[in-house]
Design a protein around this motif. Structure first.
Motif, mmCIF file in Angstrom:
data_model
loop_
_atom_site.group_PDB
_atom_site.id
_atom_site.type_symbol
_atom_site.label_atom_id
_atom_site.label_comp_id
_atom_site.label_asym_id
_atom_site.label_seq_id
_atom_site.Cartn_x
_atom_site.Cartn_y
_atom_site.Cartn_z
ATOM 1 N N GLY A 100 5.109 7.999 15.561
ATOM 2 C CA GLY A 100 4.943 7.941 17.012
ATOM 3 C C GLY A 100 3.769 7.071 17.420
ATOM 4 N N GLU A 101 2.880 7.620 18.224
ATOM 5 C CA GLU A 101 1.746 6.855 18.748
ATOM 6 C C GLU A 101 0.766 6.426 17.653
ATOM 7 N N TYR A 102 0.868 6.985 16.469
ATOM 8 C CA TYR A 102 -0.020 6.627 15.361
ATOM 9 C C TYR A 102 0.536 5.481 14.514
ATOM 10 N N PHE A 103 1.743 5.030 14.827
ATOM 11 C CA PHE A 103 2.364 3.958 14.052
ATOM 12 C C PHE A 103 1.530 2.683 14.077
ATOM 13 N N ASP A 104 1.005 2.314 15.228
ATOM 14 C CA ASP A 104 0.209 1.087 15.318
ATOM 15 C C ASP A 104 -1.060 1.168 14.480
ATOM 16 N N GLN A 105 -1.710 2.350 14.443
ATOM 17 C CA GLN A 105 -2.886 2.536 13.577
ATOM 18 C C GLN A 105 -2.497 2.339 12.116
ATOM 19 N N TYR A 106 -1.375 2.945 11.729
ATOM 20 C CA TYR A 106 -0.879 2.804 10.358
ATOM 21 C C TYR A 106 -0.611 1.340 10.049
ATOM 22 N N LEU A 107 0.108 0.664 10.927
ATOM 23 C CA LEU A 107 0.493 -0.723 10.707
ATOM 24 C C LEU A 107 -0.721 -1.623 10.560
ATOM 25 N N GLN A 108 -1.701 -1.439 11.433
ATOM 26 C CA GLN A 108 -2.921 -2.251 11.370
ATOM 27 C C GLN A 108 -3.669 -2.011 10.057
ATOM 28 N N ALA A 109 -3.790 -0.759 9.659
ATOM 29 C CA ALA A 109 -4.493 -0.441 8.407
ATOM 30 C C ALA A 109 -3.713 -0.953 7.198
ATOM 31 N N ALA A 110 -2.397 -0.847 7.240
ATOM 32 C CA ALA A 110 -1.574 -1.312 6.119
ATOM 33 C C ALA A 110 -1.674 -2.824 5.956
ATOM 34 N N ARG A 111 -1.753 -3.533 7.054
ATOM 35 C CA ARG A 111 -1.880 -4.997 6.990
ATOM 36 C C ARG A 111 -3.216 -5.424 6.417
ATOM 37 N N SER A 112 -4.264 -4.654 6.695
ATOM 38 C CA SER A 112 -5.599 -5.039 6.229
ATOM 39 C C SER A 112 -5.878 -4.582 4.801
ATOM 40 N N HIS A 114 -5.601 -4.465 0.916
ATOM 41 C CA HIS A 114 -5.246 -5.423 -0.125
ATOM 42 C C HIS A 114 -4.764 -4.657 -1.347
ATOM 43 N N ARG A 115 -3.483 -4.824 -1.653
ATOM 44 C CA ARG A 115 -2.904 -4.132 -2.800
ATOM 45 C C ARG A 115 -2.380 -5.158 -3.792
ATOM 46 N N ALA A 116 -2.531 -4.862 -5.066
ATOM 47 C CA ALA A 116 -2.037 -5.756 -6.107
ATOM 48 C C ALA A 116 -0.775 -5.162 -6.730
ATOM 49 N N HIS A 117 0.371 -5.622 -6.319
ATOM 50 C CA HIS A 117 1.669 -5.249 -6.893
ATOM 51 C C HIS A 117 1.914 -3.743 -6.958
ATOM 52 N N SER A 118 1.298 -2.994 -6.136
ATOM 53 C CA SER A 118 1.485 -1.547 -6.138
ATOM 54 C C SER A 118 2.265 -1.135 -4.907
ATOM 55 N N THR A 119 3.173 -0.189 -5.099
ATOM 56 C CA THR A 119 3.917 0.330 -3.946
ATOM 57 C C THR A 119 3.201 1.539 -3.354
ATOM 58 N N ALA A 120 2.159 2.017 -4.016
ATOM 59 C CA ALA A 120 1.416 3.172 -3.517
ATOM 60 C C ALA A 120 0.517 2.743 -2.353
ATOM 61 N N VAL A 121 0.532 3.537 -1.298
ATOM 62 C CA VAL A 121 -0.283 3.254 -0.122
ATOM 63 C C VAL A 121 -1.069 4.515 0.217
ATOM 64 N N HIS A 122 -2.367 4.350 0.437
ATOM 65 C CA HIS A 122 -3.218 5.449 0.894
ATOM 66 C C HIS A 122 -4.082 4.887 2.013
ATOM 67 N N ILE A 123 -3.903 5.453 3.210
ATOM 68 C CA ILE A 123 -4.627 4.969 4.386
ATOM 69 C C ILE A 123 -5.291 6.160 5.069
ATOM 70 N N GLU A 124 -6.539 5.982 5.422
ATOM 71 C CA GLU A 124 -7.257 6.970 6.225
ATOM 72 C C GLU A 124 -7.917 6.219 7.369
ATOM 73 N N THR A 125 -7.505 6.541 8.585
ATOM 74 C CA THR A 125 -8.078 5.882 9.766
ATOM 75 C C THR A 125 -8.610 6.962 10.699
#
Length: 159
Positions: A100-112, A114-125
């Motif tokens: 929902g309204e947190y999608f843009d926060q997720y998207l911005q953090a995911a874009r910034s 830097h992952r090396a060939h990993s499908t694992a994502v961990h974001i804390e905003t």
């Protein structure tokens, strides 16, 4: 027999209905931080057979099995707010719908990030915690809001 004007009018009407649905749709679905009243709409959008509710003392879990095989769980506080979501299955769910309204926060953090060939994502905003991983035909993930965790609920339970 239909003439070209009739066909064109029908096409315009279908396109108009489609765009109206897109404008209205975000408010129809439960999402992280929103009210429980719209959880059923998520099940309809996912083409889930049913929404199963497992009540608990600290929170309830609304579980949906999508037609494509993915299971989505929405964790709802006694106050009626969705404080966490999780998913598991062969396909990723619509994250825009779930976050929902947190999608843009997720998207911005995911874009910034830097992952090396990993499908694992961990974001804390700040308040939002998002984790996902997996591989082709098996994806898992969860997202929750720290500030919305009800008393007696642990982030570890969001699975």
């Amino acid at each position: 027999m239909l003439n070209c004007n009739t066909c064109a009018k029908r096409a315009i009407m279908h396109v108009s209905v489609f765009f109206f649905a897109l404008l209205v749709a975000p408010s129809l679905f439960a999402a992280l931080g929103q009210d429980v009243a719209s959880v059923q709409s998520d099940g309809v959008r996912m083409k889930a057979a049913a929404v199963n509710v497992v009540p608990g003392q600290a929170y309830s879990v609304h579980e949906m099995h999508a037609a494509v095989g993915t299971t989505v769980r929405e964790f709802v506080s006694p106050a009626g707010q969705v404080f966490g979501v999780s998913w598991q299955g062969p396909y990723k769910p619509d994250l825009r719908q779930l976050l929902g309204e947190y999608f843009d926060q997720y998207l911005q953090a995911a874009r910034s990030e830097h992952r090396a060939h990993s499908t694992a994502v961990h974001i804390e905003t700040g308040d939002l915690v998002f984790e996902s991983g997996g591989h082709m035909r098996f994806f898992v993930g969860r997202a929750y809001l720290r500030s919305k965790l009800p008393d007696g609920a642990s982030a570890d339970a969001i699975r």
